[in-house]
Design an enzyme around this catalytic site. Sequence first.
Site, PDB file in Angstrom:
ATOM      1  N   GLN A 103       0.696  -1.186   0.102  1.00 51.88           N
ATOM      2  CA  GLN A 103      -0.155  -0.064   0.002  1.00 51.88           C
ATOM      3  C   GLN A 103       0.910   1.321   0.172  1.00 51.88           C
ATOM      4  O   GLN A 103       2.160   1.306   0.143  1.00 51.88           O
ATOM      5  CB  GLN A 103      -0.827  -0.036   1.290  1.00 51.88           C
ATOM      6  CG  GLN A 103      -0.136  -0.232   2.513  1.00 51.88           C
ATOM      7  CD  GLN A 103      -0.870  -0.461   3.605  1.00 51.88           C
ATOM      8  OE1 GLN A 103      -2.348  -0.665   3.714  1.00 51.88           O
ATOM      9  NE2 GLN A 103      -0.229  -0.933   4.622  1.00 51.88           N
ATOM     10  N   ASP A 160      -1.065   0.778  13.176  1.00 53.76           N
ATOM     11  CA  ASP A 160      -0.800   2.035  13.667  1.00 53.76           C
ATOM     12  C   ASP A 160      -0.520   1.974  15.208  1.00 53.76           C
ATOM     13  O   ASP A 160      -0.089   2.897  15.878  1.00 53.76           O
ATOM     14  CB  ASP A 160      -1.709   3.072  13.301  1.00 53.76           C
ATOM     15  CG  ASP A 160      -3.246   2.654  13.700  1.00 53.76           C
ATOM     16  OD1 ASP A 160      -3.375   2.017  14.873  1.00 53.76           O
ATOM     17  OD2 ASP A 160      -4.275   3.017  12.940  1.00 53.76           O
ATOM     18  N   ASP A 180      -9.503  -4.598  13.119  1.00 54.45           N
ATOM     19  CA  ASP A 180      -9.340  -3.101  12.550  1.00 54.45           C
ATOM     20  C   ASP A 180      -8.540  -3.086  11.355  1.00 54.45           C
ATOM     21  O   ASP A 180      -7.407  -2.744  11.113  1.00 54.45           O
ATOM     22  CB  ASP A 180      -8.635  -2.705  13.669  1.00 54.45           C
ATOM     23  CG  ASP A 180      -8.433  -0.983  13.462  1.00 54.45           C
ATOM     24  OD1 ASP A 180      -9.273  -0.483  12.958  1.00 54.45           O
ATOM     25  OD2 ASP A 180      -7.350  -0.507  14.170  1.00 54.45           O
TER      26      ASP A 180
END
Length: 501
Positions: free
Chosen positions: A239, A293, A365
């Site tokens: 990504q 994250d 998530d």
Amino acid sequence: MIKKLDIKPLIISIFIISICSIVYELIIAASSSYLLGNSIKQFSITIGLYMSAMGIGSYISKYAQKKLFDIFVLIELSIGLLGGLSALLLFISYAYTDIFVLVMYILIILIGILVGLEIPILTRIIESYNHELRITIANVLSFDYLGALIGSILFPIFLFPHLGLIRTSFLIGLLNIIVAGIIIIKYKSFISTKIFNYIFIACSVILILGFIFGDYSADRIEQNLYRDKIIYSKQTPYQKIVMTRHKDDIRVFLDGNIQFSSMDEYRYHEALVHPAMGLNKNVSNVLILGGGDGLAAREIFKYDTIENIDLVDIDREMTEFSRTNPLIKDLNQGSLDNKKLNIYNEDAYKFLENNTTIYDVVIVDLPDPNNESLNKLYTDTFYRLIGNHIAEDGVFVVQSTSPYYAKKAYWCINKTIKSENFHVVPYHIEVPSFGDWGFQLVSKKPISMEDVDVMVDTKFLNESTLSKMTIFAKDEIIDLNTIEINRIFKPVLPMYYEEAE
């Protein structure tokens, strides 16, 4: 006229141009997938239109009867310049105009036609000089197919991850120009158009400069795609990570989609984590799927009972960035360096297949299901795998996109989880940077948001917000009978998600 022609440079040219051909196709398809989403649709359109254009080029080649060397050199110079500039033109058209799709189609057709001309012209050149047709065809097609294989391997493994789309297109364009140079030098006695020497030099200079300054060009164009100043940008094998900053607002984007804003991320992560954690007073072992994250992990570490967290994120670059970048580390409070946390950089689906650990809570998530590669992580099979990894009184929670902006996608996720005989509590909150955002709280046993008891410090959640999260307005509800279950072999979720974009 000479009886024989040294065809080795021509065979080498076939190998090189076939590499270039497949890579141009992949560059355009990858660019449109990145900018427009829905990779299957973009790749299908690109491949179909490209192949059709190649057919047109092959048909047109029959009208070339004389000066075949001149024609071939002109084709290579044209492809090199147009193909080399293709990614740059696509990103400029997307960032500064409203005609991206038109530009994309024009590039596909023009490059496809030129590529379709290459092999027929080369085949006729080789065959014209007393080389048997059967041997010519065998040699040409063998090296053409081999080059296509090499190009299709080089692009995802080396070119795209390390050079990006814009620099890759300049490099591949330069290869076509090099082929033209080989022909000009090796077969100069067969070429009557002397101006090709100067065009070759000009095109080479343009593409070399483009390759050298490609990252600078990409940065300038990319900046126009984001509201705030870009302070970090990196293409990983999986990504594109971009971080922007405006005053105190830090935002992280993955492939152009916002992942969080430092101004309100606590709303999202408190709503994601604490309803699941608040259903069990003694949670010790937690699995996070995604969450590279470290912000979900930060919330989980608020609980004193935590003994172990396994975090599974496929992108090592993402977890390392979040672990070491001072701005992100400040946000996640160094959660990724906590000794109780283990990072596994692997595919979440494979992790669940190969792992036997039972968890008290699983936090899903993952990015929104905006492409087919993510679809398997939102299927009935995937939720069944999660069910195999939670304790009998365990819970898992799934971020489920927006019930307002992507209504069908949200309730498709809900129905898909229910199809595996889980008890599901759908809920949602308002996150200013996202809008209305939804989740699914899941268990093997009946549960209710009224049973949630959040005993840790929060900035957003309290009894009042918890009680309101399960209330949906009329325009956020849909008849589940109109929605299909999302399965691996029938991926309806990306279609529902695309309808909302």
